[in-house]
Scaffold this motif. Sequence first.
Motif, PDB file in Angstrom:
ATOM      1  N   TYR A  15      43.712  31.988  40.251  1.00 44.78           N
ATOM      2  CA  TYR A  15      42.986  32.604  41.345  1.00 44.78           C
ATOM      3  C   TYR A  15      43.922  33.276  42.350  1.00 44.78           C
ATOM      4  O   TYR A  15      43.500  33.728  43.395  1.00 44.78           O
ATOM      5  CB  TYR A  15      42.132  31.565  42.092  1.00 44.78           C
ATOM      6  N   SER A  16      45.195  33.316  42.062  1.00 38.93           N
ATOM      7  CA  SER A  16      46.159  33.900  42.988  1.00 38.93           C
ATOM      8  C   SER A  16      46.109  35.417  42.895  1.00 38.93           C
ATOM      9  O   SER A  16      45.536  35.979  41.977  1.00 38.93           O
ATOM     10  CB  SER A  16      47.567  33.401  42.623  1.00 38.93           C
ATOM     11  N   PRO A  17      46.727  36.150  43.859  1.00 40.80           N
ATOM     12  CA  PRO A  17      46.802  37.606  43.750  1.00 40.80           C
ATOM     13  C   PRO A  17      47.377  38.019  42.403  1.00 40.80           C
ATOM     14  O   PRO A  17      48.287  37.373  41.878  1.00 40.80           O
ATOM     15  CB  PRO A  17      47.736  37.990  44.903  1.00 40.80           C
ATOM     16  N   HIS A  96      32.036  31.751  39.749  1.00 44.21           N
ATOM     17  CA  HIS A  96      32.076  32.506  41.002  1.00 44.21           C
ATOM     18  C   HIS A  96      32.680  31.666  42.124  1.00 44.21           C
ATOM     19  O   HIS A  96      33.533  32.144  42.897  1.00 44.21           O
ATOM     20  CB  HIS A  96      30.661  32.948  41.404  1.00 44.21           C
ATOM     21  N   ALA A  97      32.235  30.411  42.228  1.00 43.07           N
ATOM     22  CA  ALA A  97      32.750  29.534  43.280  1.00 43.07           C
ATOM     23  C   ALA A  97      34.236  29.256  43.092  1.00 43.07           C
ATOM     24  O   ALA A  97      35.017  29.247  44.053  1.00 43.07           O
ATOM     25  CB  ALA A  97      31.965  28.219  43.291  1.00 43.07           C
ATOM     26  N   VAL A  98      34.640  29.051  41.841  1.00 47.67           N
ATOM     27  CA  VAL A  98      36.052  28.792  41.553  1.00 47.67           C
ATOM     28  C   VAL A  98      36.891  30.023  41.882  1.00 47.67           C
ATOM     29  O   VAL A  98      38.006  29.915  42.402  1.00 47.67           O
ATOM     30  CB  VAL A  98      36.224  28.373  40.079  1.00 47.67           C
ATOM     31  N   ILE A 321      35.149  34.708  37.570  1.00 45.65           N
ATOM     32  CA  ILE A 321      36.194  34.295  38.509  1.00 45.65           C
ATOM     33  C   ILE A 321      36.705  35.505  39.300  1.00 45.65           C
ATOM     34  O   ILE A 321      36.886  35.437  40.523  1.00 45.65           O
ATOM     35  CB  ILE A 321      37.339  33.587  37.765  1.00 45.65           C
ATOM     36  N   ALA A 322      36.915  36.623  38.606  1.00 42.12           N
ATOM     37  CA  ALA A 322      37.350  37.836  39.309  1.00 42.12           C
ATOM     38  C   ALA A 322      36.264  38.317  40.269  1.00 42.12           C
ATOM     39  O   ALA A 322      36.567  38.780  41.377  1.00 42.12           O
ATOM     40  CB  ALA A 322      37.696  38.926  38.291  1.00 42.12           C
ATOM     41  N   PHE A 323      35.010  38.201  39.869  1.00 38.40           N
ATOM     42  CA  PHE A 323      33.901  38.580  40.751  1.00 38.40           C
ATOM     43  C   PHE A 323      33.872  37.684  41.987  1.00 38.40           C
ATOM     44  O   PHE A 323      33.701  38.166  43.109  1.00 38.40           O
ATOM     45  CB  PHE A 323      32.575  38.468  39.996  1.00 38.40           C
ATOM     46  N   ARG A 328      37.524  43.789  42.069  1.00 35.28           N
ATOM     47  CA  ARG A 328      36.747  44.649  41.177  1.00 35.28           C
ATOM     48  C   ARG A 328      37.573  45.135  39.988  1.00 35.28           C
ATOM     49  O   ARG A 328      37.095  45.157  38.848  1.00 35.28           O
ATOM     50  CB  ARG A 328      36.191  45.843  41.954  1.00 35.28           C
ATOM     51  N   ALA A 329      38.810  45.538  40.230  1.00 27.90           N
ATOM     52  CA  ALA A 329      39.656  46.053  39.149  1.00 27.90           C
ATOM     53  C   ALA A 329      39.912  44.985  38.097  1.00 27.90           C
ATOM     54  O   ALA A 329      39.845  45.248  36.890  1.00 27.90           O
ATOM     55  CB  ALA A 329      40.980  46.567  39.723  1.00 27.90           C
ATOM     56  N   ASP A 330      40.190  43.775  38.553  1.00 21.75           N
ATOM     57  CA  ASP A 330      40.464  42.691  37.608  1.00 21.75           C
ATOM     58  C   ASP A 330      39.196  42.270  36.878  1.00 21.75           C
ATOM     59  O   ASP A 330      39.243  41.896  35.705  1.00 21.75           O
ATOM     60  CB  ASP A 330      41.066  41.492  38.342  1.00 21.75           C
ATOM     61  N   MET A 331      38.067  42.338  37.566  1.00 23.57           N
ATOM     62  CA  MET A 331      36.782  42.037  36.938  1.00 23.57           C
ATOM     63  C   MET A 331      36.509  43.009  35.786  1.00 23.57           C
ATOM     64  O   MET A 331      36.120  42.610  34.684  1.00 23.57           O
ATOM     65  CB  MET A 331      35.667  42.119  37.980  1.00 23.57           C
TER      66      MET A 331
END
Length: 468
Positions: A15-17, A96-98, A321-323, A328-331
């Motif tokens: 979940y990091s940058p 999503h929460a994670v 998770i990206a959402f 957006r790009a990673d999603m």
Amino acid sequence: MSNMTTPENGMTPDYSPQPLYPHNRVKRHLTELFRLAVPVVIARIGMLIMSVVDTIVVGNYDSAGLAYLNVAHAPFISLLVTGVGLLTGIMIMTSHAVGRRNYLAAGHVWRACLPYAALLGIGLGTISWHMDWLFVLTEQPADIALHAAALGRILALGLPAALIYTACSFFMEGLQRPLPGMVMMLLANVVNLFLDYSLVNGAFGMPELGASGAAWTSTIIRWLMALSMLAYVLMLKNHALYGLRDGFSGWWRNSREARSVGYASGASQGMETMAFAAMQLFAGRLGVVAAASYGITMTILGLMFMFALGLASATSVRVGIAFGRRDRADMALAGWIGLITTMLVMFGLSLPVYFFPGWIANLFSKDAVVIAGTSGLLVLMPIIFPTDGGQNAAINALRGTGEKWAPTMLHMFSYIFVMIPAGYYLAFVQGLGVTGLFWGIAIASLVAVSGLAIRFKIVSARELPAYP
């Protein structure tokens, strides 16, 4: 703030940058995709193996008993698949929460949806218990209707357990921890083999129950898996981080969003099941050889589809998770990698089927006519495998973005309004027989994957909404 705490060991967060270089991002997504997908694939294949063992054990004991069990399974499996679809929101909302590192919210999804899963299981189990009318309506012979209804009531007792297990398994997959579900399914297969043989044949001091023994085995194992997975979730080392023991008050209100996602997914799976049931009936009208060839080919397709299902589930988690992180790009990257990888893997799996159709058909039948018919169908798999697997990955990518009814409508259009008419037209009007049915499946799958991919492109190009 406890909901922003980094999880303890045992969870592999991502979940990091994100890395700056595109090739690193692609490599990371591929690595995570397969890490999540492999245990899910093994678990899903394990479910099929349990059914195969049931078929082999009961078939060797009594052919009539196998017919009763197969008929009893037909409505039960449809209800089970629908129930699993209705619970898909657990995995999506957890991811999503994670993604936004709100671990208490992730646990809140599970606490809100577990009672819903139990209630859903009781409701669907009640419907399954009273399936006598369906066997009469479809004009099953009296002996089959009588025995299938009795077996259906045994199977119905396991429906609540199956959905409780699914709720816990989806929660763990949403946390990117699918390994417990895989291990549990492998152990369940060992127990299933022992109990099936013992209760069907009366071995090892067990009562000889015939086909009823296989039905009781399925129900017993479903409850063992449900209770084991429930205990595993509650005993997680970092359970306090997720608030897993904080009770279930207000669960109906709190599960509204997850239920809303599940309604669309359940409708989608239910319609697809109905569409393929229609194709099965078309094959039956074409005669015994056509029905046998169709059944063997669909068995192979179903087995290979488990690989697509695992990759698609992993895709929905990665996109989710990206959402949740509002990246957006990673999603978009997670969705496209999941779709393309699934189609490539499924194409690769189709090649042995394409090059050795006779050898594979011979594993299922010794009838030369059936083998020839099946071989002619298997050469279509390089078209069907990747498109059918791809549409599943695409719809799961859309579910990961929180999309509900648009993918369901595209799914319904492809399989109800394209596959059924196309299959009927090609099989009966154009005289292609069972080959026409599979061309109908191929056309529908191509329409589905194309439409869903276009929809994902549109959705992934939008600005994501802010946190509520």
